[in-house]
Design a protein around this motif. Sequence first.
Motif, PDB file in Angstrom:
ATOM      1  N   THR A  48       0.841  -1.191   0.000  1.00  0.00           N
ATOM      2  CA  THR A  48       0.000   0.000   0.000  1.00  0.00           C
ATOM      3  C   THR A  48       0.877   1.242   0.000  1.00  0.00           C
ATOM      4  O   THR A  48       2.012   1.224   0.474  1.00  0.00           O
ATOM      5  CB  THR A  48      -0.901   0.029   1.237  1.00  0.00           C
ATOM      6  N   HIS A  76       0.858   5.514   0.781  1.00  0.00           N
ATOM      7  CA  HIS A  76       0.147   6.572   1.496  1.00  0.00           C
ATOM      8  C   HIS A  76       0.031   7.792   0.596  1.00  0.00           C
ATOM      9  O   HIS A  76       1.020   8.300   0.094  1.00  0.00           O
ATOM     10  CB  HIS A  76       0.897   6.944   2.778  1.00  0.00           C
ATOM     11  N   ARG A  77      -1.187   8.242   0.397  1.00  0.00           N
ATOM     12  CA  ARG A  77      -1.423   9.447  -0.399  1.00  0.00           C
ATOM     13  C   ARG A  77      -2.219  10.426   0.435  1.00  0.00           C
ATOM     14  O   ARG A  77      -3.132  10.040   1.161  1.00  0.00           O
ATOM     15  CB  ARG A  77      -2.194   9.133  -1.676  1.00  0.00           C
ATOM     16  N   ALA A  78      -1.888  11.671   0.274  1.00  0.00           N
ATOM     17  CA  ALA A  78      -2.619  12.712   0.991  1.00  0.00           C
ATOM     18  C   ALA A  78      -4.005  12.846   0.375  1.00  0.00           C
ATOM     19  O   ALA A  78      -4.150  12.782  -0.849  1.00  0.00           O
ATOM     20  CB  ALA A  78      -1.875  14.034   0.910  1.00  0.00           C
ATOM     21  N   PRO A  79      -5.036  12.997   1.186  1.00  0.00           N
ATOM     22  CA  PRO A  79      -6.389  13.157   0.624  1.00  0.00           C
ATOM     23  C   PRO A  79      -6.507  14.467  -0.150  1.00  0.00           C
ATOM     24  O   PRO A  79      -5.982  15.501   0.264  1.00  0.00           O
ATOM     25  CB  PRO A  79      -7.288  13.152   1.853  1.00  0.00           C
ATOM     26  N   LYS A  80      -7.179  14.396  -1.273  1.00  0.00           N
ATOM     27  CA  LYS A  80      -7.377  15.588  -2.097  1.00  0.00           C
ATOM     28  C   LYS A  80      -8.590  16.363  -1.587  1.00  0.00           C
ATOM     29  O   LYS A  80      -9.570  15.779  -1.140  1.00  0.00           O
ATOM     30  CB  LYS A  80      -7.586  15.209  -3.556  1.00  0.00           C
ATOM     31  N   ALA A  81      -8.508  17.670  -1.698  1.00  0.00           N
ATOM     32  CA  ALA A  81      -9.633  18.509  -1.283  1.00  0.00           C
ATOM     33  C   ALA A  81     -10.794  18.312  -2.263  1.00  0.00           C
ATOM     34  O   ALA A  81     -10.594  18.222  -3.473  1.00  0.00           O
ATOM     35  CB  ALA A  81      -9.205  19.961  -1.235  1.00  0.00           C
ATOM     36  N   ALA A  82     -11.998  18.260  -1.733  1.00  0.00           N
ATOM     37  CA  ALA A  82     -13.172  18.042  -2.582  1.00  0.00           C
ATOM     38  C   ALA A  82     -13.404  19.244  -3.497  1.00  0.00           C
ATOM     39  O   ALA A  82     -13.641  19.099  -4.691  1.00  0.00           O
ATOM     40  CB  ALA A  82     -14.392  17.778  -1.718  1.00  0.00           C
TER      41      ALA A  82
END
Length: 46
Positions: A2, A4-10
């Motif tokens: 896996t 790790h990716r930073a969550p993208k802003a909606a």
Amino acid sequence: MTSHRAPKAATAPLHPLERAVTAALVLAVIASLAWIGGMIYTVISW
């Protein structure tokens, strides 16, 4: 494996440059519509 990716802003807020470009495009459309209206008025009243 896996990663790790930073969550993208909606919804990303508009940057000042994008706002300026959008405002310029809106003003250009309004000016062109006014110019076309003026040309139509000129031809009709001629």
